[in-house]
Design a protein around this motif. Structure first.
Motif, PDB file in Angstrom:
ATOM      1  N   PHE A  79      39.800  24.343 -19.527  1.00  0.00           N
ATOM      2  CA  PHE A  79      41.359  24.032 -19.115  1.00  0.00           C
ATOM      3  C   PHE A  79      41.021  22.826 -17.516  1.00  0.00           C
ATOM      4  CE2 PHE A  79      43.361  24.163 -14.760  1.00  0.00           C
ATOM      5  CZ  PHE A  79      45.493  24.259 -15.650  1.00  0.00           C
ATOM      6  N   GLN A  80      38.996  23.232 -17.678  1.00  0.00           N
ATOM      7  CA  GLN A  80      38.555  21.874 -16.679  1.00  0.00           C
ATOM      8  C   GLN A  80      39.274  20.991 -17.539  1.00  0.00           C
ATOM      9  OE1 GLN A  80      38.574  21.570 -13.496  1.00  0.00           O
ATOM     10  NE2 GLN A  80      39.469  23.656 -13.081  1.00  0.00           N
ATOM     11  N   SER A  81      38.535  20.519 -18.027  1.00  0.00           N
ATOM     12  CA  SER A  81      38.009  19.572 -19.658  1.00  0.00           C
ATOM     13  C   SER A  81      39.598  19.041 -20.142  1.00  0.00           C
ATOM     14  CB  SER A  81      37.803  19.782 -20.955  1.00  0.00           C
ATOM     15  OG  SER A  81      36.091  19.827 -20.213  1.00  0.00           O
ATOM     16  N   LEU A  82      40.297  19.895 -20.299  1.00  0.00           N
ATOM     17  CA  LEU A  82      41.772  18.946 -20.489  1.00  0.00           C
ATOM     18  C   LEU A  82      42.467  18.552 -18.926  1.00  0.00           C
ATOM     19  CD1 LEU A  82      43.164  22.470 -22.259  1.00  0.00           C
ATOM     20  CD2 LEU A  82      42.724  20.026 -23.207  1.00  0.00           C
ATOM     21  N   LEU A  83      42.501  19.606 -18.428  1.00  0.00           N
ATOM     22  CA  LEU A  83      42.732  18.946 -16.805  1.00  0.00           C
ATOM     23  C   LEU A  83      42.194  17.454 -17.076  1.00  0.00           C
ATOM     24  CD1 LEU A  83      44.828  18.956 -14.124  1.00  0.00           C
ATOM     25  CD2 LEU A  83      43.131  20.595 -13.273  1.00  0.00           C
ATOM     26  N   GLU A  84      40.634  17.277 -16.691  1.00  0.00           N
ATOM     27  CA  GLU A  84      40.266  16.215 -16.157  1.00  0.00           C
ATOM     28  C   GLU A  84      40.479  14.766 -16.946  1.00  0.00           C
ATOM     29  OE1 GLU A  84      36.333  14.128 -17.118  1.00  0.00           O
ATOM     30  OE2 GLU A  84      36.111  16.518 -16.860  1.00  0.00           O
ATOM     31  N   THR A  85      41.388  14.899 -18.384  1.00  0.00           N
ATOM     32  CA  THR A  85      41.791  14.211 -19.461  1.00  0.00           C
ATOM     33  C   THR A  85      43.796  14.179 -18.403  1.00  0.00           C
ATOM     34  OG1 THR A  85      40.039  15.115 -21.151  1.00  0.00           O
ATOM     35  CG2 THR A  85      42.313  13.504 -21.810  1.00  0.00           C
ATOM     36  N   ALA A  86      43.829  15.216 -18.890  1.00  0.00           N
ATOM     37  CA  ALA A  86      45.650  14.822 -17.814  1.00  0.00           C
ATOM     38  C   ALA A  86      45.198  13.940 -16.886  1.00  0.00           C
ATOM     39  CB  ALA A  86      45.958  16.280 -18.045  1.00  0.00           C
ATOM     40  N   GLN A  87      44.988  14.289 -15.723  1.00  0.00           N
ATOM     41  CA  GLN A  87      44.987  13.565 -14.251  1.00  0.00           C
ATOM     42  C   GLN A  87      44.488  12.036 -14.498  1.00  0.00           C
ATOM     43  OE1 GLN A  87      42.195  16.098 -11.249  1.00  0.00           O
ATOM     44  NE2 GLN A  87      44.463  17.275 -11.030  1.00  0.00           N
TER      45      GLN A  87
END
Length: 414
Positions: free
Chosen positions: A261-269
């Motif tokens: 989740f944190q990796s996906l969120l980092e990418t999205a942000q």
């Protein structure tokens, strides 16, 4: 030029196992311009999407929602630029379906396994002859290592392509996350305000991916604003191909979910902020922090009131610390959030950077115009509002309004 946006040429964009990309120059709006992209998804992948809530949403949005609801397996995405296929009535629906049918035939998959996306001018029909002719070249180019040309192929008024990649570790399995987005104008959420595509080779169940896609959108693409206009075509897609070899994550309590989740969120942000940095005519990147609200809804309402105010945005362009414009925006945020109607302005603290500029209902005694002016000279400006009435916070990313914003949009169709 975009505000402090790293060049895509300096980024490493590794392939994601189970995802292939192919582009074409279909001459949809301009000749010799990458404007058509096909993304092929391996069998067994989970695919989830979040879409605009604009009531005039485009034909591809309707079809994407339908296909995601009814298809057992999504096999490919097709994206065209230069034409939004929005406000095009029944003909637009037929054109979007024809695109799906043609690509489905070439890939030998069911029609509802295709998700179509369009971006560009509204109220004009797609040039179907050119679009359909471009599908075969795009399919012929399908490869796992085409993320950079893919980023170029989905641009409209963007000055620069937007892409990001990161990795994480799930037990003994190395996980890749790579994504692209487009957007520069007509950027304000009631979803995501752009086109964004993120892929990972992690194995995540479809129901769980549906949940986290919405959460990630709310923490990234739903936290940006360039001009306060919500597009008709906004779409954000996450693909989880499951080819990394990790056991499928199915439980929201699985400790491994937090890592991916944190990796996906980092990418999205990153991709969301890249859109703001490349906002049409932008010269300033603005971060609005709203702290100590009663709810996240309150915090976002105040943040967006500031972020989309034309008066605030033009003051930022002029490097003018016009405190009154920010205070006024905070004051009228109650139009969007009923609980703010009892907001006690005497409790609010307002900061530009680390400089306290307003408190107790007026200008802070310690504030000087020189201190405010110094903050405003920077290309990146941080505004912090402490409501001092609760425990919820929100961060909104925005940009200024320059002369070029008017020029770009005045000339958009020419």
């Amino acid at each position: 030029m975009p505000v402090n946006l790293p060049s895509i040429e300096n980024q490493i964009l590794p392939p994601v196992k189970g995802v292939r990309l192919g582009w074409a120059e279909a001459n949809i709006k301009k000749p010799n311009h990458k404007d058509l992209l096909v993304i092929e998804v391996a069998y067994g992948s989970s695919v989830s999407g979040v879409f605009t809530q604009n009531r005039f949403c485009a034909a591809p949005v309707h079809i994407c929602k339908k296909h995601l609801d009814e298809a057992k397996q999504i096999k490919a995405l097709v994206i065209n630029t230069g034409n939004a296929n929005a406000g095009t009535g029944e003909q637009g629906m037929q054109d979007a379906m024809s695109t799906c049918e043609q690509l489905a035939s070439q890939l030998d998959v069911p029609v509802n396994a295709i998700l179509p996306f369009s971006t560009g001018v509204i109220l004009e029909h797609l040039p179907m002859g050119r679009l359909l002719a471009g599908l075969a070249p795009a399919v012929n180019r399908l490869t796992e290592d085409a993320w950079e040309p893919a980023a170029w192929s989905i641009m409209t008024t963007d000055v620069a392509p937007k892409a990001y990649a990161t990795t994480c570790q799930l037990a003994e399995h190395s996980i890749q996350v790579t994504g692209i987005s487009k957007g520069a104008g007509m950027i304000h959420p009631n979803m995501a305000t752009m086109l964004g595509f993120i892929a990972t080779d992690a194995a995540i169940s479809q129901p769980l991916l549906n949940d986290i896609t919405k959460q990630i959108a709310d923490l990234s693409f739903n936290c940006i604003s360039v001009d306060g206009d919500t597009s008709t075509n906004d779409s954000f897609i996450i693909i989880a191909s499951g080819k990394a070899g990790n056991p499928e994550i199915t439980d929201s309590e699985d400790p491994l979910l937090k890592t991916i989740f944190q990796s996906l969120l980092e990418t999205a942000q990153y991709l969301a902020k890249a859109i703001v940095r490349d906002g049409e005519g932008a010269t300033k990147f603005i971060t609005v922090n709203v702290l100590d609200a009663l709810s996240n809804e309150e915090a976002k309402a105040v943040g967006y009131a500031i972020a989309k105010s034309p008066l605030v945005k033009t003051a930022m362009f002029a490097s003018d610390p016009n405190l009154g414009r920010v205070l006024a925006a905070i004051g009228y945020a109650s139009r969007e959030c009923e609980s703010l109607q009892d907001l006690n302005v005497d409790n609010i603290e307002l900061y530009f950077g680390d400089v306290l500029v307003a408190e107790k209902g007026g200008r802070a005694h310690s504030y000087t115009e020189e201190a405010g002016q110094k903050i405003m000279q920077d290309a990146e400006i941080e505004i912090t509002v402490k409501l001092n009435r609760g425990n919820d916070n929100a961060t909104i990313w925005s940009c200024d309004f320059s002369y070029d914003y008017v020029r770009i949009n005045a000339e958009y169709r020419t």
